[in-house]
Design an enzyme around this catalytic site. Structure first.
Site, PDB file in Angstrom:
ATOM      1  N   SER A 173      21.259  -9.380   1.659  1.00  0.00           N
ATOM      2  CA  SER A 173      20.989  -8.714   3.134  1.00  0.00           C
ATOM      3  C   SER A 173      20.077  -7.553   3.090  1.00  0.00           C
ATOM      4  O   SER A 173      19.688  -7.069   2.091  1.00  0.00           O
ATOM      5  CB  SER A 173      22.314  -7.958   3.510  1.00  0.00           C
ATOM      6  OG  SER A 173      23.270  -9.109   3.522  1.00  0.00           O
ATOM      7  N   GLU A 256      30.810  -1.564  -2.703  1.00  0.00           N
ATOM      8  CA  GLU A 256      30.821  -2.618  -1.883  1.00  0.00           C
ATOM      9  C   GLU A 256      32.021  -3.139  -1.078  1.00  0.00           C
ATOM     10  O   GLU A 256      32.291  -3.228   0.063  1.00  0.00           O
ATOM     11  CB  GLU A 256      29.844  -3.729  -2.212  1.00  0.00           C
ATOM     12  CG  GLU A 256      29.602  -4.885  -1.492  1.00  0.00           C
ATOM     13  CD  GLU A 256      29.072  -6.097  -2.324  1.00  0.00           C
ATOM     14  OE1 GLU A 256      28.425  -7.057  -1.555  1.00  0.00           O
ATOM     15  OE2 GLU A 256      29.206  -6.346  -3.333  1.00  0.00           O
ATOM     16  N   GLU A 380      37.889 -16.620  -6.853  1.00  0.00           N
ATOM     17  CA  GLU A 380      38.496 -17.096  -8.160  1.00  0.00           C
ATOM     18  C   GLU A 380      38.136 -16.246  -9.103  1.00  0.00           C
ATOM     19  O   GLU A 380      39.144 -15.698 -10.085  1.00  0.00           O
ATOM     20  CB  GLU A 380      37.848 -18.543  -8.508  1.00  0.00           C
ATOM     21  CG  GLU A 380      38.186 -19.538  -7.611  1.00  0.00           C
ATOM     22  CD  GLU A 380      37.326 -19.653  -6.402  1.00  0.00           C
ATOM     23  OE1 GLU A 380      36.511 -18.702  -6.064  1.00  0.00           O
ATOM     24  OE2 GLU A 380      37.708 -20.610  -5.562  1.00  0.00           O
TER      25      GLU A 380
END
Length: 402
Positions: A173, A256, A380
């Site tokens: 980003s 984050e 996962e």
């Protein structure tokens, strides 16, 4: 400064510069649907949003709210995480620019700099982020190293006081307009993969860097791929010791995941209000299956909020990283369940665009929810980490070494 004194100062600052926000629009057919979970703006719009965010951050800084928990010696206020949380709560009452373009810099890159940077690096790179003078991006994931972040192949070779870097990063980003990037680079190919990594600050205007926007399946281009070809980085841009990159990355990712979870609750509340109206409009508000799904989803959203409130009330220095992983796993699962309920209520209208407000655009929400199962750490991988490190379950079998 007491919390009451701080709140009074924050309200005085915001009331002198901003108008109060009206209630979140949940009326059917009112304004934009805003059901995309990822940015869907053009590059020009994104740059304009970044400029607006930078301008507001400069105002925050001038008033003493630009780095509430930051070190006093670097211009921060030196206050607690509770002061920071309270400021964000108060600011949410006012009509301020969207700070999304700055979140990576303020929540991830600055976090890593404080954890591993030298005083000079903090002053040179973290302070401009909080002063509203720079935008940052995160150069972690690669085409074959997303879930297994420690498997990055972008390579740095030392050449005296510089490093020659070659490789590719993806899902980045802000890359088209960022000033600085935080890059995880393999500097010792012979070391075990977690120990052969180093972290670097990368000025994005360095020769050899090419940025290409990626088109999403929802139509937008919020992410980029970044190619690094014989990029020369001064050793002073290395963050932490050579080989300590994984430790720095772990610290950055904790920041984050906190930023991802912090901004989700208002969005979810609006989505639930729209779903309630949608259930009425489709005549399924009294359907037992729909009511059961609604109660289950509402309960999960409350659990996620209570979990986050517990984390916000906990000293960041005592957190292990697992707590933020829980936040992120709950967030991704709840986004998907909201989209699933919308699909159940809409039936064929969920996949056939008739132009009717509040119908087909739920498709963007569900597709975006798939991205959140990857962003900030693949679901996962995080579940495996929680199983092994928190619940104490047997470690996942590893491939036998030859």
């Amino acid at each position: 400064m007491t919390l009451d004194q701080f709140e009074a100062r924050a309200r005085e600052f915001l009331e002198s510069r901003c108008s109060r926000r009206g209630p979140v629009a949940t009326e059917w057919g009112s304004g934009e649907e805003r059901l995309a979970l990822f940015h869907e703006t053009t590059d020009e719009q994104e740059r304009a949003e970044a400029e607006a965010a930078l301008a507001w951050q400069r105002e925050r800084w001038a008033a003493g709210f630009g780095w509430i928990t930051g070190p006093v010696e670097h211009g921060g206020a030196g206050l607690s995480a509770e002061h920071d949380r309270r400021y964000r709560e108060i600011e949410a009452e006012f009509d301020v620019p969207d700070m999304a373009p700055l979140r990576i810099g303020l929540g991830t890159v600055s976090h890593a700099l404080l954890a591993a940077g030298t005083p000079e690096q903090i002053a040179t790179h973290a302070v401009p982020l909080h002063r509203g003078e720079a935008v940052a991006c995160q150069l972690f994931s690669e085409p074959e190293a997303g879930s297994d972040l420690a498997g990055v192949r972008t390579r740095g070779v030392r050449d005296g006081d510089t490093w020659r870097v070659d490789g590719q990063k993806v899902w980045t980003s802000n890359a088209t307009f960022a000033d600085i990037g935080l890059a995880l680079i393999r500097t010792d190919p012979d070391a075990p993969k977690h120990r052969g990594l180093s972290m670097f600050l990368v000025p994005m205007n360095t020769p050899g860097i090419e940025v290409r926007p990626l088109r999403q399946m929802t139509g937008g281009a919020s992410f980029c791929e970044v190619f690094l070809s014989d990029v020369r980085l001064d050793d002073a841009l290395r963050l932490g010791e050579p080989g300590s990159g994984w430790k720095v990355a772990t610290s950055a990712l904790a920041g984050e995941r906190r930023a991802v979870g912090d901004r989700s609750h208002e969005m979810n509340a609006r989505a639930m209000a729209l779903l309630a109206t949608l259930a009425q409009r489709t005549g399924r508000a009294d359907d037992p299956a729909v009511r059961d799904a609604w109660v289950s989803l509402h309960s999960r959203l409350q659990i996620a909020r209570f979990q986050q409130q517990r984390m916000q009330a906990t000293d960041e220095r005592t957190l292990t990283g697992a707590e933020r992983a829980i936040d992120k796993v709950l967030l991704a699962a709840n986004y998907k369940l909201i989209g699933d309920l919308a699909a159940e209520l809409l039936g064929p209208a969920f996949v056939a665009d008739t132009g009717e407000w509040g119908t087909f655009n739920w498709n963007r929400w569900l597709m975006g929810s798939m991205g959140y199962r990857i962003a900030g750490g693949t679901e996962e991988i995080l579940k495996t980490m929680l199983a092994e490190r928190v619940l104490g379950l047997p470690r996942e079998p590893q491939e036998m070494k030859r």
